[in-house]
Design a protein around this motif. Structure first.
Motif, PDB file in Angstrom:
ATOM      1  N   LEU A   7       6.045  36.286  17.358  1.00 33.74           N
ATOM      2  CA  LEU A   7       7.134  35.652  16.628  1.00 33.74           C
ATOM      3  C   LEU A   7       7.755  36.752  15.777  1.00 33.74           C
ATOM      4  CD1 LEU A   7       8.583  32.978  15.755  1.00 33.74           C
ATOM      5  CD2 LEU A   7       6.939  32.887  13.872  1.00 33.74           C
ATOM      6  N   TRP A   8       9.065  36.942  15.898  1.00 32.66           N
ATOM      7  CA  TRP A   8       9.715  38.025  15.154  1.00 32.66           C
ATOM      8  C   TRP A   8      10.928  37.499  14.398  1.00 32.66           C
ATOM      9  CZ3 TRP A   8      14.701  39.309  16.769  1.00 32.66           C
ATOM     10  CH2 TRP A   8      15.066  38.866  18.047  1.00 32.66           C
ATOM     11  N   MET A   9      11.271  38.219  13.327  1.00 34.88           N
ATOM     12  CA  MET A   9      12.387  37.814  12.478  1.00 34.88           C
ATOM     13  C   MET A   9      13.581  38.719  12.745  1.00 34.88           C
ATOM     14  SD  MET A   9      12.542  37.113   8.367  1.00 34.88           S
ATOM     15  CE  MET A   9      11.947  38.717   7.929  1.00 34.88           C
ATOM     16  N   TRP A  10      14.743  38.098  12.941  1.00 28.00           N
ATOM     17  CA  TRP A  10      16.004  38.818  13.147  1.00 28.00           C
ATOM     18  C   TRP A  10      16.278  39.676  11.917  1.00 28.00           C
ATOM     19  CZ3 TRP A  10      19.010  39.061  17.395  1.00 28.00           C
ATOM     20  CH2 TRP A  10      20.300  39.564  17.265  1.00 28.00           C
ATOM     21  N   SER A  11      16.660  40.907  12.107  1.00 29.15           N
ATOM     22  CA  SER A  11      16.848  41.831  10.982  1.00 29.15           C
ATOM     23  C   SER A  11      17.997  41.433  10.060  1.00 29.15           C
ATOM     24  CB  SER A  11      17.073  43.254  11.500  1.00 29.15           C
ATOM     25  OG  SER A  11      18.254  43.300  12.282  1.00 29.15           O
TER      26      SER A  11
END
Length: 92
Positions: A7-11
């Motif tokens: 799960l990653w967060m948009w910069s």
């Protein structure tokens, strides 16, 4: 279909995603030929840790798709950016 990934967060903000890799996206791509929404999106029901919700996946130029994971789902599923997450996708 079931996929596992981080799960990653948009910069650019607080948007969180799981990437559906190109090798797992063939079924979505075929389904999208008849059921495509705006921006090439495809409606799905996603499930993480027994938390299910309806959303859309969005195509990437690389051939995969982006699955957005909203805050309510992240809280209920007890997941955060950087976690390795298994998600079940049902095409709608």
């Amino acid at each position: 279909m079931t996929i596992t990934g981080p799960l990653w967060m948009w910069s650019g903000g607080s948007w969180h995603f799981i990437t559906v890799p190109p090798e797992a996206a063939d079924e979505i791509r075929v389904h999208s030929l008849l059921n495509r929404g705006g921006f090439g999106s495809v409606k799905v029901e996603a499930t993480i840790n027994d938390v299910a919700w309806r959303t859309s996946v969005f195509p990437l130029k690389s051939g995969g798709y982006l699955l957005p994971v909203k805050k309510e789902v992240r809280c209920k599923a007890d997941i955060a950016a950087g976690d390795e997450v298994t998600v079940s996708l049902e095409l709608l």
